[in-house]
Design a protein around this motif. Structure first.
Motif, mmCIF file in Angstrom:
data_model
loop_
_atom_site.group_PDB
_atom_site.id
_atom_site.type_symbol
_atom_site.label_atom_id
_atom_site.label_comp_id
_atom_site.label_asym_id
_atom_site.label_seq_id
_atom_site.Cartn_x
_atom_site.Cartn_y
_atom_site.Cartn_z
ATOM 1 N N MET A 215 -11.328 13.499 -8.455
ATOM 2 C CA MET A 215 -11.959 12.881 -7.293
ATOM 3 C C MET A 215 -12.605 11.586 -7.766
ATOM 4 S SD MET A 215 -13.543 16.562 -6.302
ATOM 5 C CE MET A 215 -14.712 16.075 -5.030
ATOM 6 N N THR A 216 -12.181 10.457 -7.196
ATOM 7 C CA THR A 216 -12.622 9.183 -7.745
ATOM 8 C C THR A 216 -12.993 8.185 -6.657
ATOM 9 O OG1 THR A 216 -12.060 7.448 -9.339
ATOM 10 C CG2 THR A 216 -10.274 8.244 -7.925
ATOM 11 N N TRP A 217 -13.882 7.270 -7.029
ATOM 12 C CA TRP A 217 -14.353 6.241 -6.093
ATOM 13 C C TRP A 217 -14.897 5.055 -6.872
ATOM 14 C CZ3 TRP A 217 -17.697 9.052 -8.660
ATOM 15 C CH2 TRP A 217 -19.064 8.849 -8.615
ATOM 16 N N HIS B 15 -11.748 6.200 -1.799
ATOM 17 C CA HIS B 15 -12.094 7.559 -2.218
ATOM 18 C C HIS B 15 -10.800 8.359 -2.254
ATOM 19 C CE1 HIS B 15 -16.257 6.480 -1.037
ATOM 20 N NE2 HIS B 15 -16.639 7.508 -1.766
ATOM 21 N N TRP B 16 -10.426 8.845 -3.429
ATOM 22 C CA TRP B 16 -9.165 9.570 -3.583
ATOM 23 C C TRP B 16 -9.406 10.957 -4.149
ATOM 24 C CZ3 TRP B 16 -6.517 5.415 -7.157
ATOM 25 C CH2 TRP B 16 -6.359 4.210 -6.450
ATOM 26 N N ILE B 17 -8.544 11.891 -3.733
ATOM 27 C CA ILE B 17 -8.478 13.227 -4.330
ATOM 28 C C ILE B 17 -7.074 13.363 -4.899
ATOM 29 C CG2 ILE B 17 -8.748 15.702 -3.936
ATOM 30 C CD1 ILE B 17 -10.384 15.007 -1.432
ATOM 31 N N VAL B 18 -6.969 13.413 -6.228
ATOM 32 C CA VAL B 18 -5.672 13.275 -6.898
ATOM 33 C C VAL B 18 -5.433 14.456 -7.840
ATOM 34 C CG1 VAL B 18 -4.247 11.801 -8.358
ATOM 35 C CG2 VAL B 18 -5.905 10.760 -6.793
ATOM 36 N N VAL C 17 -1.769 14.085 -2.956
ATOM 37 C CA VAL C 17 -2.931 13.192 -2.960
ATOM 38 C C VAL C 17 -3.526 13.118 -1.559
ATOM 39 C CG1 VAL C 17 -3.658 10.784 -3.190
ATOM 40 C CG2 VAL C 17 -2.169 11.818 -4.922
ATOM 41 N N ARG C 18 -4.847 13.137 -1.496
ATOM 42 C CA ARG C 18 -5.546 12.936 -0.227
ATOM 43 C C ARG C 18 -6.410 11.683 -0.342
ATOM 44 N NH1 ARG C 18 -8.354 18.600 0.669
ATOM 45 N NH2 ARG C 18 -8.150 18.713 -1.596
ATOM 46 N N ASP C 19 -6.204 10.758 0.582
ATOM 47 C CA ASP C 19 -6.894 9.471 0.572
ATOM 48 C C ASP C 19 -7.917 9.470 1.699
ATOM 49 O OD1 ASP C 19 -7.694 6.877 0.333
ATOM 50 O OD2 ASP C 19 -5.803 5.987 1.019
ATOM 51 N N LEU C 20 -9.190 9.402 1.335
ATOM 52 C CA LEU C 20 -10.278 9.410 2.324
ATOM 53 C C LEU C 20 -10.779 8.003 2.638
ATOM 54 C CD1 LEU C 20 -12.374 12.413 0.926
ATOM 55 C CD2 LEU C 20 -10.377 12.443 2.429
ATOM 56 N N SER C 21 -10.038 6.991 2.209
ATOM 57 C CA SER C 21 -10.527 5.614 2.281
ATOM 58 C C SER C 21 -10.610 5.062 3.694
ATOM 59 C CB SER C 21 -9.632 4.702 1.428
ATOM 60 O OG SER C 21 -9.502 5.196 0.117
ATOM 61 N N PRO D 59 -6.336 -0.863 -1.865
ATOM 62 C CA PRO D 59 -7.762 -0.600 -1.659
ATOM 63 C C PRO D 59 -8.289 -1.225 -0.370
ATOM 64 C CG PRO D 59 -7.492 -2.443 -3.147
ATOM 65 C CD PRO D 59 -6.090 -1.952 -2.832
ATOM 66 N N ASN D 60 -9.482 -0.793 0.001
ATOM 67 C CA ASN D 60 -10.166 -1.428 1.125
ATOM 68 C C ASN D 60 -10.681 -2.816 0.754
ATOM 69 O OD1 ASN D 60 -9.744 0.719 2.841
ATOM 70 N ND2 ASN D 60 -11.769 1.625 2.532
ATOM 71 N N SER D 61 -10.931 -3.054 -0.515
ATOM 72 C CA SER D 61 -11.426 -4.362 -0.945
ATOM 73 C C SER D 61 -10.382 -5.434 -0.650
ATOM 74 C CB SER D 61 -11.749 -4.334 -2.445
ATOM 75 O OG SER D 61 -10.696 -3.747 -3.180
ATOM 76 N N GLY D 62 -10.816 -6.465 0.048
ATOM 77 C CA GLY D 62 -9.921 -7.548 0.432
ATOM 78 C C GLY D 62 -9.087 -7.283 1.668
#
Length: 345
Positions: free
Chosen positions: A193-195, A178-181, A144-148, A97-100
């Motif tokens: 689609m999750t966030w 932000h993922w498209i799975v 999977v597409r990762d928009l993070s 994740p972007n967190s941390g």
């Protein structure tokens, strides 16, 4: 003859498809250091973990999106959690994740670098408070597409506050991801689609977190509009995750979540629970301490072509057998699991 023919037709007719249960759940299990969550899971006597497991088992979703669960490269913590759930989930997915995630910059402009607020998303270490998916059906990882990694400034219509040039050039929109799975279910492919949006608080008059929270939800609207470089997924899909803002009350900028809830391309089943009803509003999904109190901040939104057959929030009324099955109330996570049952077209 007529009755025999009718019986043959009945036997030949396909059985009605079993609904798919899609759920989202902010577990509250993240820890302050790498490996600490795994240690808690392995030890096997953590009452908060037990409450999370009980809440998952109470709903028994087919596809479950988790928030606030620490990431490790081998997926050990996620596997350890899945093994405690009966039955365990055979398919698991998570990304860093972007967190941390360190930026090397002073993002919060407090004169220091390397603090949790200087990461791409608030976090004490890389992987802190990430997202994950547990599924009873295969996850199509190659699609999977990762928009993070989308920069905040690059979201059409974004409203960031004025930022220093080096921060603006580095600051990602997603505080976690932000993922498209895609998932290959028994009824066909379903795209998730999750966030997990940042809380719209803990900032100053510039309202940085409030603005970011708003834009993290607005990303889905821009995606569906075709305004991003990534093409929108074909239906059927489900948008499920932690919006972290109530459309009607509490702090934050609710215009994006209101727009998403009313968008004709999705439907809002508005899941309810008896516990939330007793707390004030049956659609609420979290119980914060006073004065904030209960809010609706977690969402499962099926695309308009899906048939919704049921929905709910795992929040039983205290003192009932359903509540006792979750263990002591003091150990319950503040956020409740939200689920929706759908059948594919």
């Amino acid at each position: 003859m007529i009755r025999a023919a009718a019986l043959l037709l009945l036997l030949a007719a396909p059985a009605a498809a079993e609904p798919l249960r899609i759920a989202t759940f902010n577990t509250g299990l993240s820890s302050r250091g790498p490996g600490q969550l795994l240690q808690r899971l392995i030890k096997g006597d953590d009452p908060e973990v037990a409450a999370v497991v009980a809440m998952i088992e109470a709903a028994s979703p087919d596809i479950l999106v988790l928030q606030d669960i620490d990431y490790d490269a081998g997926g050990a913590a996620l596997s350890a959690l899945s093994e405690q759930i009966e039955p365990p989930y055979p398919h698991q997915f998570a990304l860093l994740p972007n967190s941390g995630m360190s930026t090397g910059l002073d993002l919060d402009e407090d004169g220091r670098r390397g603090d949790p607020r200087d990461a791409q998303g608030f976090g004490y270490f890389a992987g802190d408070g990430g997202m994950a998916i547990l599924s009873r059906f295969p996850i199509v990882e190659e699609d999977v597409r990762d928009l993070s990694d989308l920069l905040w400034r690059d979201l059409p219509g974004a409203i960031p506050p004025p930022l220093p040039e080096d921060v603006e050039a580095a600051q990602r929109l997603s505080s976690v991801g932000h993922w498209i799975v895609p998932v290959d279910t028994a009824q066909g492919r379903l795209t998730l689609m999750t966030w997990s949006a940042t809380p719209p608080v803990f900032d100053g008059p510039e309202d940085r977190n409030g603005r970011r929270n708003r834009d993290e939800t607005a990303l889905w609207l821009r995606l569906l509009d075709g305004a991003l470089d990534t093409p929108p997924p074909e239906p059927p899909f489900v948008i499920a995750g932690l919006g972290n803002v109530d459309p009607d009350e509490g702090e934050g900028r609710p215009d994006a979540i209101r727009a998403l809830l009313s968008d004709p391309r999705v439907q809002d089943p508005a899941p309810t629970s008896p516990g939330a009803a007793a707390a004030g509003d049956p659609t609420e999904t979290v119980l914060f301490d006073p004065p904030t109190g209960p809010l609706r901040v977690s969402f499962v939104l099926p695309s308009a072509d899906l048939t919704v057959t049921g929905s709910g929030v795992v929040w039983p009324t205290e003192g009932t057998p359903a509540a006792e099955a979750l263990g002591p109330v003091d150990n319950w996570p503040r956020h409740r699991l939200v689920w929706v049952d759908v059948t594919l077209p």
